[in-house]
Write a protein that holds these residues in place. Structure first.
Motif, PDB file in Angstrom:
ATOM      1  N   ASP A   1       0.833  -1.210   0.000  1.00 17.08           N
ATOM      2  CA  ASP A   1       0.000   0.000   0.000  1.00 17.08           C
ATOM      3  C   ASP A   1       0.863   1.254   0.000  1.00 17.08           C
ATOM      4  N   LEU A   2       1.963   1.203   0.731  1.00 23.19           N
ATOM      5  CA  LEU A   2       2.890   2.341   0.760  1.00 23.19           C
ATOM      6  C   LEU A   2       3.435   2.605  -0.639  1.00 23.19           C
ATOM      7  N   ILE A   3       3.853   1.552  -1.330  1.00 24.02           N
ATOM      8  CA  ILE A   3       4.374   1.699  -2.693  1.00 24.02           C
ATOM      9  C   ILE A   3       3.324   2.316  -3.607  1.00 24.02           C
ATOM     10  N   ALA A   4       2.098   1.822  -3.505  1.00 21.78           N
ATOM     11  CA  ALA A   4       1.031   2.324  -4.371  1.00 21.78           C
ATOM     12  C   ALA A   4       0.735   3.794  -4.107  1.00 21.78           C
ATOM     13  N   ASP A   5       0.725   4.205  -2.846  1.00 18.94           N
ATOM     14  CA  ASP A   5       0.411   5.592  -2.514  1.00 18.94           C
ATOM     15  C   ASP A   5       1.516   6.552  -2.937  1.00 18.94           C
ATOM     16  N   LEU A   6       2.762   6.092  -2.921  1.00 17.94           N
ATOM     17  CA  LEU A   6       3.859   6.969  -3.307  1.00 17.94           C
ATOM     18  C   LEU A   6       3.872   7.249  -4.801  1.00 17.94           C
ATOM     19  N   GLY A   7       3.352   6.340  -5.592  1.00 15.72           N
ATOM     20  CA  GLY A   7       3.265   6.566  -7.031  1.00 15.72           C
ATOM     21  C   GLY A   7       4.490   6.090  -7.784  1.00 15.72           C
ATOM     22  N   GLU A   8       4.380   6.106  -9.095  1.00 14.17           N
ATOM     23  CA  GLU A   8       5.450   5.609  -9.954  1.00 14.17           C
ATOM     24  C   GLU A   8       6.714   6.445  -9.801  1.00 14.17           C
ATOM     25  N   GLY A   9       7.830   5.763  -9.814  1.00 16.81           N
ATOM     26  CA  GLY A   9       9.119   6.439  -9.790  1.00 16.81           C
ATOM     27  C   GLY A   9       9.619   6.846  -8.430  1.00 16.81           C
ATOM     28  N   ALA A  10       8.859   6.601  -7.366  1.00 18.37           N
ATOM     29  CA  ALA A  10       9.290   7.009  -6.034  1.00 18.37           C
ATOM     30  C   ALA A  10      10.577   6.305  -5.632  1.00 18.37           C
ATOM     31  N   VAL A  11      11.488   7.045  -5.032  1.00 13.76           N
ATOM     32  CA  VAL A  11      12.711   6.479  -4.482  1.00 13.76           C
ATOM     33  C   VAL A  11      12.464   6.233  -2.998  1.00 13.76           C
ATOM     34  N   ILE A  12      12.623   4.987  -2.565  1.00 10.42           N
ATOM     35  CA  ILE A  12      12.222   4.576  -1.223  1.00 10.42           C
ATOM     36  C   ILE A  12      13.419   3.991  -0.494  1.00 10.42           C
ATOM     37  N   ALA A  13      13.805   4.616   0.617  1.00  9.95           N
ATOM     38  CA  ALA A  13      14.875   4.100   1.468  1.00  9.95           C
ATOM     39  C   ALA A  13      14.235   3.508   2.711  1.00  9.95           C
ATOM     40  N   VAL A  14      14.505   2.236   2.974  1.00 11.70           N
ATOM     41  CA  VAL A  14      13.816   1.537   4.051  1.00 11.70           C
ATOM     42  C   VAL A  14      14.810   0.861   4.987  1.00 11.70           C
ATOM     43  N   ASP A  15      14.504   0.937   6.260  1.00 14.93           N
ATOM     44  CA  ASP A  15      15.311   0.271   7.271  1.00 14.93           C
ATOM     45  C   ASP A  15      14.828  -1.168   7.417  1.00 14.93           C
ATOM     46  N   MET A  16      15.251  -1.994   6.481  1.00 12.79           N
ATOM     47  CA  MET A  16      14.911  -3.413   6.507  1.00 12.79           C
ATOM     48  C   MET A  16      15.868  -4.128   5.547  1.00 12.79           C
ATOM     49  N   PRO A  17      16.380  -5.287   5.942  1.00 14.02           N
ATOM     50  CA  PRO A  17      17.284  -6.011   5.033  1.00 14.02           C
ATOM     51  C   PRO A  17      16.622  -6.337   3.692  1.00 14.02           C
ATOM     52  N   ILE A  18      17.354  -6.094   2.621  1.00 19.70           N
ATOM     53  CA  ILE A  18      16.895  -6.356   1.259  1.00 19.70           C
ATOM     54  C   ILE A  18      17.953  -7.221   0.573  1.00 19.70           C
ATOM     55  N   GLY A  19      17.525  -8.293  -0.052  1.00 16.94           N
ATOM     56  CA  GLY A  19      18.459  -9.205  -0.712  1.00 16.94           C
ATOM     57  C   GLY A  19      18.913 -10.297   0.234  1.00 16.94           C
ATOM     58  N   LEU A  20      18.635 -11.552  -0.130  1.00 15.82           N
ATOM     59  CA  LEU A  20      18.892 -12.679   0.764  1.00 15.82           C
ATOM     60  C   LEU A  20      19.784 -13.709   0.068  1.00 15.82           C
ATOM     61  N   PRO A  21      21.040 -13.814   0.486  1.00 12.43           N
ATOM     62  CA  PRO A  21      21.939 -14.797  -0.134  1.00 12.43           C
ATOM     63  C   PRO A  21      21.554 -16.220   0.248  1.00 12.43           C
ATOM     64  N   ASP A  22      22.010 -17.175  -0.534  1.00 13.95           N
ATOM     65  CA  ASP A  22      21.734 -18.577  -0.231  1.00 13.95           C
ATOM     66  C   ASP A  22      22.654 -19.114   0.873  1.00 13.95           C
ATOM     67  N   ARG A  23      23.818 -18.502   1.021  1.00 12.84           N
ATOM     68  CA  ARG A  23      24.733 -18.899   2.085  1.00 12.84           C
ATOM     69  C   ARG A  23      25.328 -17.655   2.737  1.00 12.84           C
ATOM     70  N   ILE A  24      25.707 -17.792   4.008  1.00 11.77           N
ATOM     71  CA  ILE A  24      26.307 -16.699   4.767  1.00 11.77           C
ATOM     72  C   ILE A  24      27.719 -17.105   5.174  1.00 11.77           C
ATOM     73  N   ALA A  25      28.683 -16.246   4.909  1.00 12.69           N
ATOM     74  CA  ALA A  25      30.063 -16.466   5.343  1.00 12.69           C
ATOM     75  C   ALA A  25      30.443 -15.334   6.291  1.00 12.69           C
ATOM     76  N   GLY A  26      30.646 -15.661   7.560  1.00 16.58           N
ATOM     77  CA  GLY A  26      30.991 -14.639   8.532  1.00 16.58           C
ATOM     78  C   GLY A  26      29.774 -14.163   9.307  1.00 16.58           C
ATOM     79  N   ALA A  27      29.894 -12.984   9.898  1.00 20.63           N
ATOM     80  CA  ALA A  27      28.870 -12.444  10.797  1.00 20.63           C
ATOM     81  C   ALA A  27      27.796 -11.688  10.019  1.00 20.63           C
ATOM     82  N   GLY A  28      26.952 -12.429   9.304  1.00 23.06           N
ATOM     83  CA  GLY A  28      25.854 -11.805   8.573  1.00 23.06           C
ATOM     84  C   GLY A  28      26.171 -11.553   7.115  1.00 23.06           C
ATOM     85  N   ARG A  29      25.229 -10.896   6.440  1.00 24.87           N
ATOM     86  CA  ARG A  29      25.417 -10.584   5.026  1.00 24.87           C
ATOM     87  C   ARG A  29      26.563  -9.585   4.850  1.00 24.87           C
TER      88      ARG A  29
END
Length: 244
Positions: free
Chosen positions: A39-67
């Protein structure tokens, strides 16, 4: 209605997602809460640049202390390093229970490591964003991961905040005021924060969304850096990077 090509800073909150948004730097931002990220994406409209405090992108394996991004920004944060949770592999994040998540994390990490409860509590939010980005090349290019403590550090001449936002789960007014001072130095009106947090959110959510708004605008202007500088992409082509 927020005009097309807006900028937004977003943080998770009790009620869902809290955002500050505006259509150009320097204008008065709008504070809103949405129960769903779609809903947030829809309300912001096309082309909005959105910076979010949430992990994005999930690797299949982790080496070390996190991504990679988590490992890349921790050295900058001093005493605030503990705010950077280690996010496990996609299989662990997609697990249906805490026990299953720990088992999948052990199988896909080197050295083997279980999942913290704090990280596990983020998984439903991570997957909410992930579902929107999969297969949408446009969204992948304009929804970016930020970490508020790192963002404040970047805006504070590379110095991390000296005080925590919360102490034993309770909002720390001194820490909030320290962060508001940084936001004001970078053009936000102090009056935006005088009414307190809206229902379903707290003041740490309000200031985190605000610093992410500044990061969205800086990113659109080419003023942010990717950490790590050459990020990996997950199996869905989503970049695994924190911007600051």
């Amino acid at each position: 209605m927020v005009p097309e090509r807006s900028f937004a800073g977003v943080d998770g909150c009790r009620a869902g997602w809290i955002s500050w948004s505006r259509n150009r730097p320097g204008s008065v931002p709008l504070l809103r809460i949405h129960s769903r990220f779609s809903d947030l994406i829809a309300d912001l409209g096309e082309g909005a640049v959105i910076a979010v405090d949430m992990p994005i992108g999930l690797p299949d394996r982790i080496a070390g202390a996190g991504r990679g991004p988590e490992q890349a920004i921790r050295p900058f944060l001093g005493a605030r390093q503990s705010s950077v949770f280690s996010i496990p592999s996609r299989a662990a994040v997609e697990a249906k229970s805490y026990g299953e998540a720990c088992a999948r994390a052990l199988e896909t990490s080197d050295p083997p490591k279980k999942v913290s409860r704090q990280a596990f509590n983020l998984f439903s939010r991570i997957l909410e964003i992930d579902a929107e980005l999969q297969g949408d090349e446009d969204l992948k290019s304009r929804v970016l991961e930020c970490h508020p403590e790192f963002s404040f550090c970047r805006l504070n001449n590379g110095e991390p905040m000296s005080m925590p936002k919360k102490i034993k789960g309770v909002v720390n007014p001194e820490g909030i005021n320290e962060r508001i001072a940084v936001l004001v130095r970078h053009g936000l009106d102090r009056g935006l924060f005088e009414t307190g947090a809206p229902p379903g959110a707290s003041m740490d959510d309000v200031v985190d969304a605000a610093v992410n708004l500044l990061m969205a605008e800086r990113h659109a202007a080419g003023l942010t850096t990717s950490f790590p500088p050459q990020p990996m992409h997950d199996r869905h082509g989503i970049a695994i990077a924190i911007h600051g």
